[in-house]
Design a protein around this motif. Sequence first.
Motif, PDB file in Angstrom:
ATOM      1  N   PRO A  17     -20.089 -33.152  57.077  1.00 20.28           N
ATOM      2  CA  PRO A  17     -19.484 -34.314  56.429  1.00 20.28           C
ATOM      3  C   PRO A  17     -20.545 -35.199  55.810  1.00 20.28           C
ATOM      4  O   PRO A  17     -21.601 -35.432  56.395  1.00 20.28           O
ATOM      5  N   SER A  18     -20.256 -35.693  54.599  1.00 24.73           N
ATOM      6  CA  SER A  18     -21.172 -36.597  53.931  1.00 24.73           C
ATOM      7  C   SER A  18     -20.608 -38.008  53.977  1.00 24.73           C
ATOM      8  O   SER A  18     -19.449 -38.213  54.328  1.00 24.73           O
ATOM      9  N   ALA A  19     -21.420 -38.974  53.635  1.00 19.57           N
ATOM     10  CA  ALA A  19     -20.957 -40.356  53.618  1.00 19.57           C
ATOM     11  C   ALA A  19     -19.847 -40.512  52.597  1.00 19.57           C
ATOM     12  O   ALA A  19     -19.821 -39.808  51.576  1.00 19.57           O
ATOM     13  N   PRO A  20     -18.891 -41.405  52.827  1.00 16.84           N
ATOM     14  CA  PRO A  20     -17.771 -41.557  51.905  1.00 16.84           C
ATOM     15  C   PRO A  20     -18.225 -42.057  50.545  1.00 16.84           C
ATOM     16  O   PRO A  20     -19.080 -42.929  50.444  1.00 16.84           O
ATOM     17  N   ARG A  21     -17.693 -41.475  49.496  1.00 16.87           N
ATOM     18  CA  ARG A  21     -17.984 -41.921  48.138  1.00 16.87           C
ATOM     19  C   ARG A  21     -17.123 -43.113  47.786  1.00 16.87           C
ATOM     20  O   ARG A  21     -16.073 -43.339  48.361  1.00 16.87           O
ATOM     21  N   SER A  22     -17.580 -43.863  46.809  1.00 16.56           N
ATOM     22  CA  SER A  22     -16.772 -44.964  46.315  1.00 16.56           C
ATOM     23  C   SER A  22     -15.524 -44.418  45.657  1.00 16.56           C
ATOM     24  O   SER A  22     -15.568 -43.416  44.939  1.00 16.56           O
ATOM     25  N   LEU A  23     -14.397 -45.055  45.905  1.00 17.13           N
ATOM     26  CA  LEU A  23     -13.157 -44.645  45.265  1.00 17.13           C
ATOM     27  C   LEU A  23     -12.841 -45.522  44.067  1.00 17.13           C
ATOM     28  O   LEU A  23     -11.706 -45.585  43.611  1.00 17.13           O
ATOM     29  N   GLN A  24     -13.838 -46.221  43.552  1.00 16.23           N
ATOM     30  CA  GLN A  24     -13.630 -47.010  42.341  1.00 16.23           C
ATOM     31  C   GLN A  24     -13.627 -46.121  41.108  1.00 16.23           C
ATOM     32  O   GLN A  24     -13.179 -46.528  40.045  1.00 16.23           O
ATOM     33  N   ILE A 110      -6.691 -31.570  45.763  1.00 19.08           N
ATOM     34  CA  ILE A 110      -7.045 -32.972  45.920  1.00 19.08           C
ATOM     35  C   ILE A 110      -7.931 -33.114  47.151  1.00 19.08           C
ATOM     36  O   ILE A 110      -7.572 -32.643  48.238  1.00 19.08           O
ATOM     37  N   ASN A 111      -9.084 -33.742  46.987  1.00 20.78           N
ATOM     38  CA  ASN A 111      -9.967 -33.955  48.117  1.00 20.78           C
ATOM     39  C   ASN A 111      -9.292 -34.857  49.148  1.00 20.78           C
ATOM     40  O   ASN A 111      -8.600 -35.809  48.800  1.00 20.78           O
ATOM     41  N   ARG A 112      -9.483 -34.551  50.419  1.00 17.45           N
ATOM     42  CA  ARG A 112      -8.797 -35.292  51.481  1.00 17.45           C
ATOM     43  C   ARG A 112      -9.169 -36.766  51.513  1.00 17.45           C
ATOM     44  O   ARG A 112      -8.430 -37.572  52.090  1.00 17.45           O
ATOM     45  N   ARG A 113     -10.295 -37.138  50.907  1.00 11.56           N
ATOM     46  CA  ARG A 113     -10.627 -38.557  50.886  1.00 11.56           C
ATOM     47  C   ARG A 113      -9.655 -39.353  50.003  1.00 11.56           C
ATOM     48  O   ARG A 113      -9.631 -40.575  50.053  1.00 11.56           O
ATOM     49  N   LEU A 114      -8.834 -38.641  49.213  1.00 12.86           N
ATOM     50  CA  LEU A 114      -7.834 -39.316  48.390  1.00 12.86           C
ATOM     51  C   LEU A 114      -6.477 -39.396  49.081  1.00 12.86           C
ATOM     52  O   LEU A 114      -5.492 -39.796  48.455  1.00 12.86           O
ATOM     53  N   SER A 283      -9.462 -48.861  40.315  1.00 14.58           N
ATOM     54  CA  SER A 283      -9.861 -49.993  41.144  1.00 14.58           C
ATOM     55  C   SER A 283     -10.257 -49.495  42.518  1.00 14.58           C
ATOM     56  O   SER A 283     -11.419 -49.426  42.854  1.00 14.58           O
ATOM     57  N   GLY A 284      -9.268 -49.142  43.332  1.00 15.05           N
ATOM     58  CA  GLY A 284      -9.524 -48.470  44.596  1.00 15.05           C
ATOM     59  C   GLY A 284     -10.198 -49.276  45.667  1.00 15.05           C
ATOM     60  O   GLY A 284     -10.568 -48.723  46.698  1.00 15.05           O
ATOM     61  N   SER A 285     -10.380 -50.604  45.505  1.00 13.09           N
ATOM     62  CA  SER A 285     -11.142 -51.363  46.496  1.00 13.09           C
ATOM     63  C   SER A 285     -10.465 -51.367  47.857  1.00 13.09           C
ATOM     64  O   SER A 285     -11.100 -51.142  48.880  1.00 13.09           O
ATOM     65  N   GLU A 286      -9.151 -51.582  47.895  1.00 12.61           N
ATOM     66  CA  GLU A 286      -8.458 -51.656  49.179  1.00 12.61           C
ATOM     67  C   GLU A 286      -8.397 -50.300  49.866  1.00 12.61           C
ATOM     68  O   GLU A 286      -8.755 -50.181  51.034  1.00 12.61           O
ATOM     69  N   PRO A 287      -8.003 -49.205  49.169  1.00 14.87           N
ATOM     70  CA  PRO A 287      -8.035 -47.888  49.819  1.00 14.87           C
ATOM     71  C   PRO A 287      -9.439 -47.516  50.277  1.00 14.87           C
ATOM     72  O   PRO A 287      -9.630 -46.912  51.319  1.00 14.87           O
ATOM     73  N   GLU A 288     -10.454 -47.897  49.501  1.00 16.12           N
ATOM     74  CA  GLU A 288     -11.821 -47.552  49.878  1.00 16.12           C
ATOM     75  C   GLU A 288     -12.193 -48.213  51.203  1.00 16.12           C
ATOM     76  O   GLU A 288     -12.805 -47.607  52.067  1.00 16.12           O
ATOM     77  N   MET A 289     -11.811 -49.478  51.377  1.00 13.58           N
ATOM     78  CA  MET A 289     -12.132 -50.175  52.615  1.00 13.58           C
ATOM     79  C   MET A 289     -11.456 -49.502  53.799  1.00 13.58           C
ATOM     80  O   MET A 289     -12.066 -49.314  54.845  1.00 13.58           O
ATOM     81  N   ARG A 290     -10.194 -49.138  53.634  1.00 15.54           N
ATOM     82  CA  ARG A 290      -9.489 -48.479  54.732  1.00 15.54           C
ATOM     83  C   ARG A 290     -10.143 -47.147  55.055  1.00 15.54           C
ATOM     84  O   ARG A 290     -10.296 -46.775  56.207  1.00 15.54           O
ATOM     85  N   TYR A 291     -10.555 -46.413  54.015  1.00 13.74           N
ATOM     86  CA  TYR A 291     -11.168 -45.105  54.230  1.00 13.74           C
ATOM     87  C   TYR A 291     -12.483 -45.248  54.984  1.00 13.74           C
ATOM     88  O   TYR A 291     -12.759 -44.526  55.930  1.00 13.74           O
TER      89      TYR A 291
END
Length: 300
Positions: A17-24, A110-114, A283-291
């Motif tokens: 596993p790698s560090a989470p990427r930005s979802l922006q 679709i990557n699971r991070r989405l 945008s993705g700021s809120e989903p990114e924080m939850r992820y």
Amino acid sequence: MNSTPEANINSISRPKPSAPRSLQNLTILSFNVRKSWETTSIVLDKCAGYVDIIMFQEPGWKGVRRQPSTKNKEGDMACGPPLHNSWRPFTEAFDNRDEDRAARRVLTYINRRLDVFKPQLRSDIIKHRDASLVTLHFPQPRRGIPHEFNILNVYNDGETHAVVHELRRISETLPRISLCAGDFNIQDRTWDEGAVNQIRPSSPYMRLQELFTDLEIQYVHPVNRGTPTRIPDDANSRASVIDLVVASAALINQEGFHYKIKVDDRERWGSDHRPLQIEVPISGSEPEMRYMRRFRQNDR
């Protein structure tokens, strides 16, 4: 969930596993892999760390496991695509092998991070072997990006052009398409300087343009404009541009939206096509924080 179930028997090796990427921003790959199971599997593995969505045309597909049968004591062979822990394949459930049933020619992973965007296969809208519609749900999209982001994956048979006819037939029932990409098998000077213009009313090019008009999307030039997307095995045949990206005006006008044709032949993995790498700002700021919170919790 509309993705196929997973089975260990069909899994391939997993990267750490790698560090989470930005979802922006989303990185999307569109790639005709020439019906190769090996190429499909390799791309899933190599791209898991930096690609968010893969739109395959002519993906690898084969019998993957036995399932109970009332007619065959050994069980029926279920057909499906390669599976990988990082990806969800958005297709209908495995089919029993049926010699009369044509294989699907598009498949979106679709990557699971989405998962935070609740991706949905829209088989309620279109069921066709050459087209796949997936919807991402953005709770807080940036201005100009819709809450429901619809991605259309297309393989257009160069002989029958069946998917163009089908999409035109149902165009009034389709939702607004944000992004469409795939192998269109149509040559024209609009995207290929070495091709001949097809301006006669009944030409495949004109029918494709009519479809784009129906769907309110338009062709987008890559940053490396003029680069061939298909490289024939026969060195005497002309390389051409038949893999295209089409998008809504709202997406095209987003700062940061662009795509390139990947020219490193090592990244073709035996295919006669080149991958298209698309960058989509969201945008993705809120989903990114939850992820990221979930990722940190899992690491404890």
